[in-house]
Design a protein around this motif. Structure first.
Motif, mmCIF file in Angstrom:
data_model
loop_
_atom_site.group_PDB
_atom_site.id
_atom_site.type_symbol
_atom_site.label_atom_id
_atom_site.label_comp_id
_atom_site.label_asym_id
_atom_site.label_seq_id
_atom_site.Cartn_x
_atom_site.Cartn_y
_atom_site.Cartn_z
ATOM 1 N N ALA A 41 2.691 8.336 28.402
ATOM 2 C CA ALA A 41 3.951 8.101 27.169
ATOM 3 C C ALA A 41 3.711 9.490 26.486
ATOM 4 O O ALA A 41 4.702 10.100 26.083
ATOM 5 C CB ALA A 41 3.691 7.312 26.174
ATOM 6 N N GLU A 42 2.571 10.316 26.609
ATOM 7 C CA GLU A 42 2.424 11.678 25.991
ATOM 8 C C GLU A 42 3.490 12.698 26.581
ATOM 9 O O GLU A 42 3.910 13.576 25.938
ATOM 10 C CB GLU A 42 1.120 12.156 26.065
ATOM 11 N N TYR A 45 6.485 11.622 28.526
ATOM 12 C CA TYR A 45 7.729 11.201 28.000
ATOM 13 C C TYR A 45 7.870 9.810 27.658
ATOM 14 O O TYR A 45 7.550 8.670 28.404
ATOM 15 C CB TYR A 45 8.792 11.593 29.049
ATOM 16 N N ALA A 46 8.243 9.307 26.505
ATOM 17 C CA ALA A 46 8.216 7.982 26.057
ATOM 18 C C ALA A 46 9.922 7.615 25.667
ATOM 19 O O ALA A 46 10.079 6.775 24.912
ATOM 20 C CB ALA A 46 7.358 7.871 24.873
ATOM 21 N N ASP A 62 11.628 8.759 23.352
ATOM 22 C CA ASP A 62 11.538 8.625 22.000
ATOM 23 C C ASP A 62 12.457 9.720 21.342
ATOM 24 O O ASP A 62 12.110 9.898 20.078
ATOM 25 C CB ASP A 62 9.957 8.769 21.449
ATOM 26 N N SER A 113 6.843 12.764 22.442
ATOM 27 C CA SER A 113 6.300 13.093 23.614
ATOM 28 C C SER A 113 6.913 14.466 23.984
ATOM 29 O O SER A 113 7.905 15.121 23.511
ATOM 30 C CB SER A 113 6.868 12.025 24.632
ATOM 31 N N GLU A 114 6.203 15.307 24.998
ATOM 32 C CA GLU A 114 6.556 16.461 25.246
ATOM 33 C C GLU A 114 8.096 16.863 25.722
ATOM 34 O O GLU A 114 8.960 17.499 25.251
ATOM 35 C CB GLU A 114 5.695 17.094 26.241
ATOM 36 N N PRO A 153 1.995 4.090 30.490
ATOM 37 C CA PRO A 153 1.221 4.421 29.285
ATOM 38 C C PRO A 153 -0.276 4.076 29.542
ATOM 39 O O PRO A 153 -0.927 3.256 30.334
ATOM 40 C CB PRO A 153 1.603 3.433 28.307
ATOM 41 N N GLY A 212 -0.614 15.743 26.698
ATOM 42 C CA GLY A 212 0.228 15.517 27.729
ATOM 43 C C GLY A 212 -0.836 15.767 29.055
ATOM 44 O O GLY A 212 -0.617 14.794 29.750
#
Length: 200
Positions: A30-31, A33-34, A36, A50-51, A97, A118
């Motif tokens: 999730a760090e 891409y989530a 979000d 997220s990045e 995750p 990430g």
């Protein structure tokens, strides 16, 4: 950042990446891409997102604030990035995750080695699955940590080298991808790209 490079840089970049890696799917924490990017308004601080979400929001801001000719590059990023959701829906890209019990390991990697959230999360995920980690070529710190931990790792340069050696794309297709990566701010290096092009 690899998702951003191939997802922003070429309309078929994710499919191509998975084919070169000969992988059924790509997994990311999730760090990285989530999905979000819509959780905050474009003006709000997005440091905790997220990045990839931060990259998408940056591109949207550029499209909204730059003159159309300058914003065209970022609109192309957004147009190409639609493939990421399509691959997630198809199961080719999988959000995986970290568990609560894995978070201290992520923090330890960040503290001990000075790598980003990430990158550290990717390494924890790679350890869990016994899978290789894929990094941008300039991410030397994360690559060194992967080596220390005994994690197989691949960089964008390795991906391009494998593409040329195994798949032998046409020079036109090669040039299109390399230029797309450059437009997405992931330049593999002019000398490196030229040497691969000569091989083709």
């Amino acid at each position: 950042m690899v998702l951003q490079a191939f997802g922003f840089g070429h309309p078929g970049g994710i499919e191509l990446l998975l084919r070169i890696l000969q992988a059924e799917n790509g997994r990311f924490p999730a760090e990285v891409y989530a999905a979000d990017e819509g959780e905050l308004s474009l003006g709000e601080d997005d440091e905790d997102l997220s990045e990839l979400a931060r990259g998408l929001r940056y591109a949207k801001r550029q499209v909204q604030t730059l003159p159309p000719a300058q914003g065209e590059r970022y609109q192309r990023w957004l147009d190409h990035a639609s493939q990421i959701k399509e691959h997630m829906d198809a199961g080719d890209l999988v959000l995986d995750p970290l568990g609560v019990e894995e978070l201290p390991e992520r923090e330890e990697l960040m503290d001990e080695h000075g790598i980003g959230r990430g990158e550290a999360a990717c390494l924890v995920l790679a350890l869990r699955h016994g899978a290789p980690a894929v990094f941008v070529s300039s991410d030397e710190e994360a690559s060194e940590v992967a080596d220390e931990l005994g994690i197989r790792r691949i960089t964008i340069r390795d991906v391009l080298r494998s593409w040329v050696n195994v798949f032998g794309p046409s020079t036109a297709v090669f040039d299109e991808l390399v230029e797309g990566l450059r437009q997405a701010r992931f330049d593999p290096g002019e000398g490196f790209a030229d040497s691969l092009r000569r091989e083709l």
